[in-house]
Design an enzyme around this catalytic site. Sequence first.
Site, PDB file in Angstrom:
ATOM      1  N   ASP A   8     -40.158  22.558  24.296  1.00  0.00           N
ATOM      2  CA  ASP A   8     -40.333  21.938  22.977  1.00  0.00           C
ATOM      3  C   ASP A   8     -38.945  21.533  22.474  1.00  0.00           C
ATOM      4  O   ASP A   8     -37.958  21.579  23.235  1.00  0.00           O
ATOM      5  CB  ASP A   8     -41.102  22.867  22.019  1.00  0.00           C
ATOM      6  CG  ASP A   8     -40.298  24.084  21.598  1.00  0.00           C
ATOM      7  OD1 ASP A   8     -39.167  24.282  22.115  1.00  0.00           O
ATOM      8  OD2 ASP A   8     -40.794  24.851  20.746  1.00  0.00           O
ATOM      9  N   CYS A  65     -38.703  27.310  25.179  1.00  0.00           N
ATOM     10  CA  CYS A  65     -38.866  27.073  23.743  1.00  0.00           C
ATOM     11  C   CYS A  65     -37.788  27.895  23.049  1.00  0.00           C
ATOM     12  O   CYS A  65     -36.810  28.288  23.691  1.00  0.00           O
ATOM     13  CB  CYS A  65     -40.282  27.396  23.265  1.00  0.00           C
ATOM     14  SG  CYS A  65     -40.801  29.121  23.406  1.00  0.00           S
ATOM     15  N   THR A  67     -37.771  30.966  21.786  1.00  0.00           N
ATOM     16  CA  THR A  67     -37.726  32.354  22.266  1.00  0.00           C
ATOM     17  C   THR A  67     -38.294  32.529  23.670  1.00  0.00           C
ATOM     18  O   THR A  67     -38.122  33.597  24.267  1.00  0.00           O
ATOM     19  CB  THR A  67     -38.572  33.247  21.346  1.00  0.00           C
ATOM     20  OG1 THR A  67     -39.923  32.728  21.358  1.00  0.00           O
ATOM     21  CG2 THR A  67     -38.038  33.264  19.917  1.00  0.00           C
ATOM     22  N   HIS A  98     -42.868  42.420  41.179  1.00  0.00           N
ATOM     23  CA  HIS A  98     -44.033  43.248  40.848  1.00  0.00           C
ATOM     24  C   HIS A  98     -45.207  42.468  40.266  1.00  0.00           C
ATOM     25  O   HIS A  98     -46.349  42.877  40.437  1.00  0.00           O
ATOM     26  CB  HIS A  98     -43.636  44.345  39.848  1.00  0.00           C
ATOM     27  CG  HIS A  98     -42.880  45.472  40.486  1.00  0.00           C
ATOM     28  ND1 HIS A  98     -42.697  46.694  39.884  1.00  0.00           N
ATOM     29  CD2 HIS A  98     -42.250  45.547  41.692  1.00  0.00           C
ATOM     30  CE1 HIS A  98     -42.000  47.486  40.691  1.00  0.00           C
ATOM     31  NE2 HIS A  98     -41.707  46.804  41.787  1.00  0.00           N
ATOM     32  N   HIS A 133     -48.813  46.260  44.485  1.00  0.00           N
ATOM     33  CA  HIS A 133     -48.731  45.319  43.371  1.00  0.00           C
ATOM     34  C   HIS A 133     -49.782  44.217  43.470  1.00  0.00           C
ATOM     35  O   HIS A 133     -50.173  43.641  42.457  1.00  0.00           O
ATOM     36  CB  HIS A 133     -47.327  44.729  43.270  1.00  0.00           C
ATOM     37  CG  HIS A 133     -46.279  45.776  43.085  1.00  0.00           C
ATOM     38  ND1 HIS A 133     -46.205  46.542  41.938  1.00  0.00           N
ATOM     39  CD2 HIS A 133     -45.307  46.213  43.914  1.00  0.00           C
ATOM     40  CE1 HIS A 133     -45.212  47.408  42.066  1.00  0.00           C
ATOM     41  NE2 HIS A 133     -44.650  47.235  43.248  1.00  0.00           N
TER      42      HIS A 133
HETATM   43  C1  RB5 Z   1     -40.108  26.477  17.216  1.00  0.00           C
HETATM   44  O1  RB5 Z   1     -39.531  26.624  15.978  1.00  0.00           O
HETATM   45  C2  RB5 Z   1     -40.353  27.855  17.826  1.00  0.00           C
HETATM   46  O2  RB5 Z   1     -41.360  28.511  17.143  1.00  0.00           O
HETATM   47  C3  RB5 Z   1     -40.714  27.733  19.286  1.00  0.00           C
HETATM   48  O3  RB5 Z   1     -39.707  27.064  19.958  1.00  0.00           O
HETATM   49  C4  RB5 Z   1     -40.902  29.026  20.061  1.00  0.00           C
HETATM   50  O4  RB5 Z   1     -39.811  29.871  19.914  1.00  0.00           O
HETATM   51  C5  RB5 Z   1     -42.186  29.697  19.869  1.00  0.00           C
HETATM   52  O5  RB5 Z   1     -42.491  30.728  20.490  1.00  0.00           O
END
Ligand code: RB5
Length: 151
Positions: A8, A65, A67, A98, A133
């Site tokens: 994203d 993304c 996180t 695993h 596994h």
């Molecule tokens: C975008 O702001 C953020 O929410 C997205 O990139 C991601 O981290 C979501 O899990």
Amino acid sequence: MRIHLGSDHAGFALKERVKAYMQAEGHAVTDVGTFDEGSVDYPVYAHAVARAVADGEADFGVLVCGTGLGMAIAANKVRGVRAAQATSPEFARMARLHNDANVVALAGRYTDAATAESILDAFLGTAFEGGRHQRRVDMMDAIGHDETEGE
Ligand code: RB5
């Protein structure tokens, strides 16, 4: 390897870095977008990459993304996909060893390019251990598909 790659807006910058890295390493990379930093919805890209992996069009998927969390959650909705968010090479290695993870989700806002490259080296360079596994992976894959809940 054939790798589908997506991000994203929050993962766009790191996606571009890891795309160049994987191409330099000789992988065939298909970039499903996004292609700039305009705000988009990560499930769209997670779905596109997960679908390609599930359909056998790609050997592995790489998602980025902010996180890595939303991408992993969304990708795991697709049957046959085992997506793991990784912020360290150690976790990427364990996800392969695993969990037989076939998609790795990176945290664009928390992972620098050098660390991301190490994560990809570990992820793409580690084979599934199999053995005990395999049974657990089969059990994971069966969840939601052969359940008898409510009977
Ligand atoms: C975008 O702001 C953020 O929410 C997205 O990139 C991601 O981290 C979501 O899990």
